[in-house]
Motif scaffolding. Structure first.
Motif, PDB file in Angstrom:
ATOM      1  N   ASP A 294      -8.534 -10.785 -10.171  1.00 39.58           N
ATOM      2  CA  ASP A 294      -7.999 -10.592  -8.820  1.00 39.58           C
ATOM      3  C   ASP A 294      -7.017  -9.415  -8.791  1.00 39.58           C
ATOM      4  O   ASP A 294      -6.278  -9.193  -9.758  1.00 39.58           O
ATOM      5  N   PRO A 295      -6.988  -8.673  -7.685  1.00 37.63           N
ATOM      6  CA  PRO A 295      -5.949  -7.643  -7.540  1.00 37.63           C
ATOM      7  C   PRO A 295      -4.574  -8.287  -7.605  1.00 37.63           C
ATOM      8  O   PRO A 295      -4.341  -9.351  -7.019  1.00 37.63           O
ATOM      9  N   ALA A 296      -3.658  -7.668  -8.324  1.00 38.56           N
ATOM     10  CA  ALA A 296      -2.321  -8.220  -8.472  1.00 38.56           C
ATOM     11  C   ALA A 296      -1.513  -8.049  -7.182  1.00 38.56           C
ATOM     12  O   ALA A 296      -1.736  -7.114  -6.412  1.00 38.56           O
ATOM     13  N   LEU A 297      -0.575  -8.958  -6.971  1.00 40.31           N
ATOM     14  CA  LEU A 297       0.294  -8.947  -5.800  1.00 40.31           C
ATOM     15  C   LEU A 297       1.736  -8.721  -6.229  1.00 40.31           C
ATOM     16  O   LEU A 297       2.154  -9.159  -7.304  1.00 40.31           O
ATOM     17  N   VAL A 298       2.503  -8.043  -5.379  1.00 37.16           N
ATOM     18  CA  VAL A 298       3.933  -7.853  -5.597  1.00 37.16           C
ATOM     19  C   VAL A 298       4.681  -8.495  -4.440  1.00 37.16           C
ATOM     20  O   VAL A 298       4.352  -8.270  -3.268  1.00 37.16           O
ATOM     21  N   LEU A 299       5.696  -9.297  -4.779  1.00 39.29           N
ATOM     22  CA  LEU A 299       6.514  -9.992  -3.789  1.00 39.29           C
ATOM     23  C   LEU A 299       7.903  -9.381  -3.728  1.00 39.29           C
ATOM     24  O   LEU A 299       8.537  -9.135  -4.752  1.00 39.29           O
ATOM     25  N   THR A 300       8.383  -9.123  -2.511  1.00 46.64           N
ATOM     26  CA  THR A 300       9.757  -8.694  -2.286  1.00 46.64           C
ATOM     27  C   THR A 300      10.183  -9.246  -0.923  1.00 46.64           C
ATOM     28  O   THR A 300       9.544 -10.158  -0.390  1.00 46.64           O
ATOM     29  N   ASN A 301      11.242  -8.696  -0.336  1.00 46.31           N
ATOM     30  CA  ASN A 301      11.684  -9.137   0.993  1.00 46.31           C
ATOM     31  C   ASN A 301      11.026  -8.342   2.111  1.00 46.31           C
ATOM     32  O   ASN A 301      10.696  -7.160   1.942  1.00 46.31           O
ATOM     33  N   GLY A 302      10.903  -8.970   3.279  1.00 46.61           N
ATOM     34  CA  GLY A 302      10.451  -8.253   4.460  1.00 46.61           C
ATOM     35  C   GLY A 302      11.410  -7.143   4.841  1.00 46.61           C
ATOM     36  O   GLY A 302      10.999  -6.097   5.345  1.00 46.61           O
ATOM     37  N   HIS A 303      12.710  -7.340   4.586  1.00 47.28           N
ATOM     38  CA  HIS A 303      13.668  -6.295   4.961  1.00 47.28           C
ATOM     39  C   HIS A 303      13.706  -5.149   3.954  1.00 47.28           C
ATOM     40  O   HIS A 303      14.476  -4.193   4.136  1.00 47.28           O
ATOM     41  N   CYS A 304      12.857  -5.219   2.922  1.00 46.27           N
ATOM     42  CA  CYS A 304      12.754  -4.129   1.946  1.00 46.27           C
ATOM     43  C   CYS A 304      11.621  -3.159   2.269  1.00 46.27           C
ATOM     44  O   CYS A 304      11.364  -2.222   1.500  1.00 46.27           O
ATOM     45  N   LEU A 305      10.928  -3.362   3.366  1.00 47.38           N
ATOM     46  CA  LEU A 305       9.811  -2.487   3.710  1.00 47.38           C
ATOM     47  C   LEU A 305      10.261  -1.032   3.795  1.00 47.38           C
ATOM     48  O   LEU A 305      11.348  -0.728   4.290  1.00 47.38           O
TER      49      LEU A 305
END
Length: 316
Positions: free
Chosen positions: A100-111
């Motif tokens: 599977d393609p890897a996912l990266v998680l951060t905050n919405g306010h970090c866009l």
């Protein structure tokens, strides 16, 4: 919100002067990070403004890492990432396959494009954002690049998920690093946790103190937020850090904010609102958003399915 872009340059100057940096204030939605959001339009083989700033931030953080406190023994930096303005982690769902393609998680306010408005949900947007992949010691071993912004919002939660052009198996084979697994269950009060910042290369250790029924900051409201005990005194740049259950090694939340000045429900000063509408302000206390809801919203191939059974994430 804890995500200043300018903190990287300030830290570099402070590091050269041989002093410990002070806590930086997060910018408003029209602050420096919004203006610097040029990485989304860059090609995968080019060096972008975000890449350059991320490199500066990494250099400053490397210099400062020796000044921080002891790290939790069972938790390290492997799989965490540094962004130009925040922290994050490569994450997988409990059912994810190596292909599977890897996912990266951060905050919405970090866009890179700035803060989503209250009520706004972004889904399936083009992105070429870069992330500095860290090994267990906190050294940057690679630059990973997104091809899509899969999901982002600051409504009910504060999270953004990017999809990489690289699979979990490729990251493991090339760099020997596994993704962090999202827990499918809600954490309990009293759980020993570590907040792992790839931006600062620092690990904060504390416990889940409890939960805020609603956490209100400026125009944004988040549900069932994790409240830390005081030992997790997170600072600017730690936004998006994975919150890891020390016992299981799984991610239970994503670090996002704290009350800096004791103000009531303003930007950088979230307040708790209970089920009866009673407001509580806890100056100096920091918070995170739970991540178990994401495990019900992704299917095979790291595909988001907001209509899946049990998926409660806000929809566009």
């Amino acid at each position: 919100m804890r995500k200043p872009l300018v903190v990287a340059l300030c830290a570099l100057a402070l590091a050269g002067a041989g002093v410990t940096p002070a806590v930086a204030a997060a910018p408003t939605p029209t602050g420096a990070d919004t203006a610097a959001g040029t990485g989304a339009g860059a090609g995968s083989g080019s060096t972008t403004v975000l890449d350059v700033v991320d490199g500066v931030a990494g250099t400053a953080a490397d210099t400062l890492s020796g000044l921080t406190g002891p790290k939790a023994a069972a938790v390290n930096f492997a799989g965490t990432v540094s962004l130009s303005n925040c922290s994050g982690s490569v994450v997988r769902l409990p059912q994810s396959a190596g292909s599977d393609p890897a996912l990266v998680l951060t905050n919405g306010h970090c866009l890179e494009s700035g803060f989503p408005a209250a009520g706004e949900v972004l889904v399936d947007r083009a992105s070429s954002r870069s992330f500095g992949l860290l090994n267990s010691a906190g050294s940057r071993v690679a630059t990973l690049r997104a091809n899509r912004l899969v999901y982002a919002t600051m409504t009910d939660t504060d999270a953004a998920v990017y999809r990489l052009g690289t699979t979990y198996a490729q990251i493991k084979s090339t760099y020997g690093i596994d993704a962090l697994t999202l827990s499918a269950t809600r954490p309990a009060a009293g759980t020993a946790i570590s907040v792992v910042s790839g931006y600062w290369k620092r690990i904060y250790s504390c416990s889940v103190d409890g939960f805020a029924h609603r956490l209100k900051e400026g125009n944004w409201t988040w549900k069932d937020s994790v409240r830390y005990t005081p030992a997790c005194d997170t600072i600017g740049g730690t936004s998006g850090s994975p919150v890891v259950d020390d016992a299981t090694g799984k991610v239970v939340a994503v670090n996002n904010t704290g009350n800096e000045d004791g103000q009531r429900c303003t930007v950088n000063n979230p307040c708790e609102v209970d089920a009866n509408g009673v407001v509580t302000v806890r100056q100096g206390i920091n918070y995170a958003q739970q991540t178990y809801p994401f495990t019900a919203c992704f299917g095979a191939g790291s595909r988001l399915d907001l209509g899946a059974s049990g998926c409660t994430l806000p929809k566009p």
